[in-house]
Write a protein that holds these residues in place. Structure first.
Motif, PDB file in Angstrom:
ATOM      1  N   THR A 154       0.849  -1.187   0.000  1.00  0.00           N
ATOM      2  CA  THR A 154       0.000   0.000   0.000  1.00  0.00           C
ATOM      3  C   THR A 154       0.888   1.242   0.000  1.00  0.00           C
ATOM      4  O   THR A 154       2.096   1.165   0.243  1.00  0.00           O
ATOM      5  N   ASP A 155       0.287   2.395  -0.252  1.00  0.00           N
ATOM      6  CA  ASP A 155       1.071   3.625  -0.358  1.00  0.00           C
ATOM      7  C   ASP A 155       1.802   3.974   0.938  1.00  0.00           C
ATOM      8  O   ASP A 155       2.859   4.603   0.902  1.00  0.00           O
ATOM      9  N   ASP A 156       1.224   3.596   2.077  1.00  0.00           N
ATOM     10  CA  ASP A 156       1.829   3.960   3.357  1.00  0.00           C
ATOM     11  C   ASP A 156       2.573   2.793   4.016  1.00  0.00           C
ATOM     12  O   ASP A 156       2.891   2.834   5.194  1.00  0.00           O
ATOM     13  N   GLU A 157       2.860   1.748   3.253  1.00  0.00           N
ATOM     14  CA  GLU A 157       3.591   0.603   3.784  1.00  0.00           C
ATOM     15  C   GLU A 157       5.058   0.689   3.368  1.00  0.00           C
ATOM     16  O   GLU A 157       5.356   1.060   2.236  1.00  0.00           O
ATOM     17  N   HIS A 158       5.958   0.348   4.273  1.00  0.00           N
ATOM     18  CA  HIS A 158       7.380   0.376   3.926  1.00  0.00           C
ATOM     19  C   HIS A 158       8.124  -0.767   4.609  1.00  0.00           C
ATOM     20  O   HIS A 158       7.677  -1.314   5.614  1.00  0.00           O
ATOM     21  N   ILE A 159       9.263  -1.119   4.046  1.00  0.00           N
ATOM     22  CA  ILE A 159      10.105  -2.166   4.599  1.00  0.00           C
ATOM     23  C   ILE A 159      10.837  -1.613   5.825  1.00  0.00           C
ATOM     24  O   ILE A 159      11.468  -0.562   5.758  1.00  0.00           O
ATOM     25  N   PHE A 210      12.435 -10.373   5.150  1.00  0.00           N
ATOM     26  CA  PHE A 210      12.096  -8.950   5.227  1.00  0.00           C
ATOM     27  C   PHE A 210      10.805  -8.780   6.014  1.00  0.00           C
ATOM     28  O   PHE A 210       9.983  -9.700   6.126  1.00  0.00           O
ATOM     29  N   ALA A 211      10.625  -7.597   6.587  1.00  0.00           N
ATOM     30  CA  ALA A 211       9.402  -7.285   7.327  1.00  0.00           C
ATOM     31  C   ALA A 211       8.933  -5.890   6.935  1.00  0.00           C
ATOM     32  O   ALA A 211       9.755  -5.006   6.657  1.00  0.00           O
ATOM     33  N   SER A 212       7.616  -5.693   6.931  1.00  0.00           N
ATOM     34  CA  SER A 212       7.053  -4.390   6.570  1.00  0.00           C
ATOM     35  C   SER A 212       6.386  -3.741   7.781  1.00  0.00           C
ATOM     36  O   SER A 212       6.128  -4.385   8.796  1.00  0.00           O
ATOM     37  N   SER A 213       6.104  -2.454   7.641  1.00  0.00           N
ATOM     38  CA  SER A 213       5.487  -1.694   8.725  1.00  0.00           C
ATOM     39  C   SER A 213       4.088  -2.206   9.068  1.00  0.00           C
ATOM     40  O   SER A 213       3.591  -1.989  10.174  1.00  0.00           O
ATOM     41  N   TYR A 214       3.434  -2.883   8.147  1.00  0.00           N
ATOM     42  CA  TYR A 214       2.111  -3.451   8.388  1.00  0.00           C
ATOM     43  C   TYR A 214       2.186  -4.821   9.065  1.00  0.00           C
ATOM     44  O   TYR A 214       1.165  -5.451   9.302  1.00  0.00           O
ATOM     45  N   ASP A 233      -5.365  -5.609  12.680  1.00  0.00           N
ATOM     46  CA  ASP A 233      -6.697  -5.008  12.646  1.00  0.00           C
ATOM     47  C   ASP A 233      -7.131  -4.448  13.998  1.00  0.00           C
ATOM     48  O   ASP A 233      -8.221  -3.901  14.120  1.00  0.00           O
ATOM     49  N   THR A 234      -6.264  -4.552  15.018  1.00  0.00           N
ATOM     50  CA  THR A 234      -6.633  -4.073  16.349  1.00  0.00           C
ATOM     51  C   THR A 234      -5.843  -2.838  16.784  1.00  0.00           C
ATOM     52  O   THR A 234      -6.173  -2.235  17.807  1.00  0.00           O
ATOM     53  N   VAL A 235      -4.801  -2.471  16.042  1.00  0.00           N
ATOM     54  CA  VAL A 235      -3.963  -1.347  16.450  1.00  0.00           C
ATOM     55  C   VAL A 235      -4.471  -0.049  15.862  1.00  0.00           C
ATOM     56  O   VAL A 235      -5.136  -0.026  14.811  1.00  0.00           O
ATOM     57  N   ALA A 236      -4.148   1.064  16.542  1.00  0.00           N
ATOM     58  CA  ALA A 236      -4.638   2.369  16.096  1.00  0.00           C
ATOM     59  C   ALA A 236      -3.997   2.802  14.785  1.00  0.00           C
ATOM     60  O   ALA A 236      -4.645   3.431  13.943  1.00  0.00           O
ATOM     61  N   LEU A 237      -2.715   2.458  14.602  1.00  0.00           N
ATOM     62  CA  LEU A 237      -1.987   2.844  13.386  1.00  0.00           C
ATOM     63  C   LEU A 237      -1.441   1.585  12.734  1.00  0.00           C
ATOM     64  O   LEU A 237      -0.269   1.221  12.941  1.00  0.00           O
ATOM     65  N   PRO A 238      -2.255   0.886  11.941  1.00  0.00           N
ATOM     66  CA  PRO A 238      -1.791  -0.369  11.339  1.00  0.00           C
ATOM     67  C   PRO A 238      -0.576  -0.212  10.442  1.00  0.00           C
ATOM     68  O   PRO A 238       0.214  -1.153  10.294  1.00  0.00           O
ATOM     69  N   GLN A 239      -0.391   0.987   9.854  1.00  0.00           N
ATOM     70  CA  GLN A 239       0.769   1.202   8.986  1.00  0.00           C
ATOM     71  C   GLN A 239       2.059   1.339   9.790  1.00  0.00           C
ATOM     72  O   GLN A 239       3.144   1.377   9.217  1.00  0.00           O
ATOM     73  N   SER A 276       3.806  -3.244  17.819  1.00  0.00           N
ATOM     74  CA  SER A 276       3.276  -2.279  18.783  1.00  0.00           C
ATOM     75  C   SER A 276       2.399  -2.937  19.833  1.00  0.00           C
ATOM     76  O   SER A 276       1.964  -2.276  20.784  1.00  0.00           O
ATOM     77  N   ILE A 277       2.141  -4.237  19.699  1.00  0.00           N
ATOM     78  CA  ILE A 277       1.289  -4.914  20.683  1.00  0.00           C
ATOM     79  C   ILE A 277       1.942  -6.115  21.357  1.00  0.00           C
ATOM     80  O   ILE A 277       1.553  -6.479  22.471  1.00  0.00           O
ATOM     81  N   SER A 278       2.932  -6.741  20.731  1.00  0.00           N
ATOM     82  CA  SER A 278       3.514  -7.941  21.346  1.00  0.00           C
ATOM     83  C   SER A 278       4.810  -8.352  20.649  1.00  0.00           C
ATOM     84  O   SER A 278       5.195  -7.791  19.620  1.00  0.00           O
TER      85      SER A 278
END
Length: 203
Positions: free
Chosen positions: A119-124, A137-141, A164-170, A190-192
């Motif tokens: 997606t446009d707001d996803e980054h490695i 590799f891992a992405s911000s999502y 799907d439970t975090v405030a900022l999924p990106q 951001s959760i675990s």
């Protein structure tokens, strides 16, 4: 740039060649298999450095490319076949000398691998390699993938739970990860804390 080499500190200040830009990304220095040639990257270049006989660090080769302020030079590595792997916002890139293992020849980009369905707001956010030479590799999502060194095959791409439970999924994952000798991949979101297991036989 300061360099610690076998317990001896070489404090050499270098100017990294770059095209005009307002900021620079973090830079990691990565030794190749010879332990003499060093790779690095900035927002506008991929470069090679060498230690001279007096343990001073010198830039010996620079490959300029278009300025990309999203390029992240902090996480990168050099493979056993003298190829440098790094990532931009959503593309993994491979570089090598035009003549393999000959730093007197120019640096060229060999290939690239775009993050699938990004997606446009996803980054490695992280890049590493396993004991069996598979690129992880891992992405911000919170997507985690396993890629062959020649970029021909993405063996697996999984989504960490909880996006799907975090405030900022990106921004579910904002830093790199650790890989152990058994293929365990440890990622803090951001959760675990998450563990993804890479198995080359099952892929």
């Amino acid at each position: 740039i300061g360099l610690n080499w076998k317990g001896n500190v070489s404090a050499t200040l270098l100017h990294i060649p770059r095209r005009p830009a307002s900021v620079m990304d973090p830079i990691s220095l990565v030794f190749d298999e010879s332990n003499k040639l060093i790779w690095a990257s900035s927002v506008s270049s991929v470069l090679q450095l060498e230690l001279d006989e007096s343990s001073q660090l010198n830039i010996t080769n620079v490959h300029f490319r278009d300025i990309d302020l999203r390029y992240h030079g902090a996480y990168s590595f050099s493979t056993s076949n003298h190829t440098y792997i790094a990532a931009s916002k959503s593309v993994i890139e491979a570089y090598a000398n035009e003549k393999f293992n000959d730093p007197s020849t120019r640096i060229t980009k060999l290939r690239e691998y775009p993050l699938p369905n990004a997606t446009d707001d996803e980054h490695i956010v992280g890049l590493s390699i396993t004991h069996d030479n598979t690129i992880i590799f891992a992405s911000s999502y919170g997507r985690v993938g396993a890629l062959s060194q020649d970029f021909s095959t993405c063996y697996s791409l999984v989504q960490l739970p909880g996006n799907d439970t975090v405030a900022l999924p990106q921004h579910m994952v904002s830093n790199s990860f650790a890989v152990d000798s058994q293929g365990g991949i440890y990622i803090v979101s951001s959760i675990s804390m998450h563990k993804v297991q890479w198995d080359s036989e099952k892929q």
